[in-house]
Design a protein around this motif. Structure first.
Motif, PDB file in Angstrom:
ATOM      1  N   ASP A 169       0.826  -1.201   0.000  1.00  9.85           N
ATOM      2  CA  ASP A 169       0.000   0.000   0.000  1.00  9.85           C
ATOM      3  C   ASP A 169       0.870   1.264   0.000  1.00  9.85           C
ATOM      4  O   ASP A 169       0.379   2.375  -0.106  1.00  9.85           O
ATOM      5  N   VAL A 170       2.206   1.103   0.084  1.00  6.59           N
ATOM      6  CA  VAL A 170       3.133   2.220  -0.038  1.00  6.59           C
ATOM      7  C   VAL A 170       3.688   2.174  -1.455  1.00  6.59           C
ATOM      8  O   VAL A 170       4.324   1.208  -1.855  1.00  6.59           O
ATOM      9  N   SER A 171       3.430   3.195  -2.248  1.00  7.34           N
ATOM     10  CA  SER A 171       3.900   3.194  -3.620  1.00  7.34           C
ATOM     11  C   SER A 171       5.140   4.052  -3.797  1.00  7.34           C
ATOM     12  O   SER A 171       5.893   3.875  -4.740  1.00  7.34           O
ATOM     13  N   GLU A 172       5.375   5.047  -2.895  1.00  8.80           N
ATOM     14  CA  GLU A 172       6.554   5.898  -2.964  1.00  8.80           C
ATOM     15  C   GLU A 172       7.024   6.192  -1.566  1.00  8.80           C
ATOM     16  O   GLU A 172       6.233   6.340  -0.644  1.00  8.80           O
ATOM     17  N   GLN A 215      10.165   0.482   7.559  1.00  6.14           N
ATOM     18  CA  GLN A 215       9.703  -0.859   7.219  1.00  6.14           C
ATOM     19  C   GLN A 215       8.397  -0.744   6.431  1.00  6.14           C
ATOM     20  O   GLN A 215       7.458  -0.090   6.876  1.00  6.14           O
ATOM     21  N   VAL A 216       8.398  -1.403   5.273  1.00  2.00           N
ATOM     22  CA  VAL A 216       7.231  -1.379   4.403  1.00  2.00           C
ATOM     23  C   VAL A 216       6.635  -2.787   4.360  1.00  2.00           C
ATOM     24  O   VAL A 216       7.336  -3.766   4.116  1.00  2.00           O
ATOM     25  N   GLY A 217       5.345  -2.924   4.588  1.00  2.00           N
ATOM     26  CA  GLY A 217       4.662  -4.211   4.473  1.00  2.00           C
ATOM     27  C   GLY A 217       4.283  -4.490   3.025  1.00  2.00           C
ATOM     28  O   GLY A 217       4.024  -3.565   2.251  1.00  2.00           O
ATOM     29  N   TYR A 218       4.289  -5.746   2.643  1.00  2.00           N
ATOM     30  CA  TYR A 218       3.933  -6.105   1.257  1.00  2.00           C
ATOM     31  C   TYR A 218       3.301  -7.492   1.249  1.00  2.00           C
ATOM     32  O   TYR A 218       3.427  -8.247   2.196  1.00  2.00           O
ATOM     33  N   ASP A 219       2.620  -7.799   0.167  1.00  2.00           N
ATOM     34  CA  ASP A 219       2.013  -9.103  -0.061  1.00  2.00           C
ATOM     35  C   ASP A 219       2.592  -9.705  -1.333  1.00  2.00           C
ATOM     36  O   ASP A 219       2.884  -8.961  -2.301  1.00  2.00           O
ATOM     37  N   VAL A 220       2.770 -11.022  -1.320  1.00  2.00           N
ATOM     38  CA  VAL A 220       3.243 -11.739  -2.508  1.00  2.00           C
ATOM     39  C   VAL A 220       2.137 -12.707  -2.932  1.00  2.00           C
ATOM     40  O   VAL A 220       1.619 -13.456  -2.122  1.00  2.00           O
ATOM     41  N   THR A 221       1.784 -12.650  -4.227  1.00  2.00           N
ATOM     42  CA  THR A 221       0.746 -13.525  -4.759  1.00  2.00           C
ATOM     43  C   THR A 221       1.379 -14.390  -5.856  1.00  2.00           C
ATOM     44  O   THR A 221       1.985 -13.878  -6.781  1.00  2.00           O
TER      45      THR A 221
END
Length: 169
Positions: free
Chosen positions: A145-148, A158-164
Motif C-alpha cells: 500500500d506504499v507506492s513511494e 519498514q514497508v509491508g507487502y504481499d506476494v501472490t
C-alpha cells in the motif's frame, strides 16, 4: 537326479530322447535336445538359443568322447535295441569312453545317433533407474500500500507487502 557315470549308464529300451527323460522325472522342464543323426564326428552349434557348441569325437563309431561349451545334464547314445543314458550332476563339459548299450554279442552296439540334453540356465536381472521432474510456470506479484517513499541518508522505514503466486494455465 543321481549321477550315472560313464562306467554305469542307465539303459532305456527303444529310442529314448530328452523328452522321455523329462517325462520320467529324470531331468528338469527347461531342457533342449541337440540330436546328432548320423553321429558324424565334428562340432555342432546349439543355434536355437545360443552360440554354444558341442564337439563329438569317435574313431570307431562305437566309443566316443565329447566336449561342450555349455553344461550337459544328460547324454543319450542310441544303438541296437536301446539307448545308454549318461547323467551329469553337476553338469559336465566333457566326457569320454561313452558307448551305446551292449548288443546280443555282449559288445557295445554301433552308435545310431546321440542326443545331448541341456537345460536353460536362465538368469534374470532388472535395473530400474527412474526419475521424474515436473515444471510449472508461475506468475509472482508483489504489492504494497506504499507506492513511494522518500528517506534521508541512514533513515530506515519498514514497508509491508504481499506476494501472490499464480500458476499459469
Amino acid at each position: 537326479t543321481a549321477f550315472q557315470g560313464e562306467d554305469d549308464p542307465l539303459i532305456l529300451p527303444g529310442n529314448p530322447h530328452c523328452e522321455d527323460l523329462f517325462e520320467l522325472g529324470l531331468i528338469g522342464e527347461n531342457w533342449y535336445e541337440l540330436k546328432i543323426d548320423p553321429p558324424i564326428p565334428g562340432t555342432y552349434e546349439f543355434t536355437e538359443f545360443s552360440d554354444d557348441w558341442f564337439t563329438l569325437v569317435s574313431d570307431d563309431g562305437v566309443y566316443f568322447e565329447w566336449e561342450s561349451s555349455i553344461g550337459v545334464d544328460a547324454f543319450i547314445s542310441k544303438g541296437g535295441d536301446g539307448g545308454a543314458v549318461y547323467f551329469y550332476d553337476p553338469e559336465a563339459f566333457s566326457g569320454s569312453g561313452l558307448h551305446s548299450p551292449n548288443n546280443s554279442s555282449g559288445s557295445p552296439a554301433d552308435i545310431s545317433h546321440i542326443s545331448v540334453c541341456v537345460d536353460f540356465e536362465v538368469e534374470v536381472s532388472k535395473t530400474a533407474n527412474t526419475s521424474f521432474s515436473r515444471s510449472y510456470d508461475w506468475t509472482i506479484e508483489k504489492t504494497s500500500d506504499v507506492s513511494e517513499l522518500l528517506l534521508k541518508k541512514s533513515q530506515h522505514y519498514q514497508v509491508g507487502y504481499d506476494v501472490t503466486l499464480n500458476p499459469v494455465p
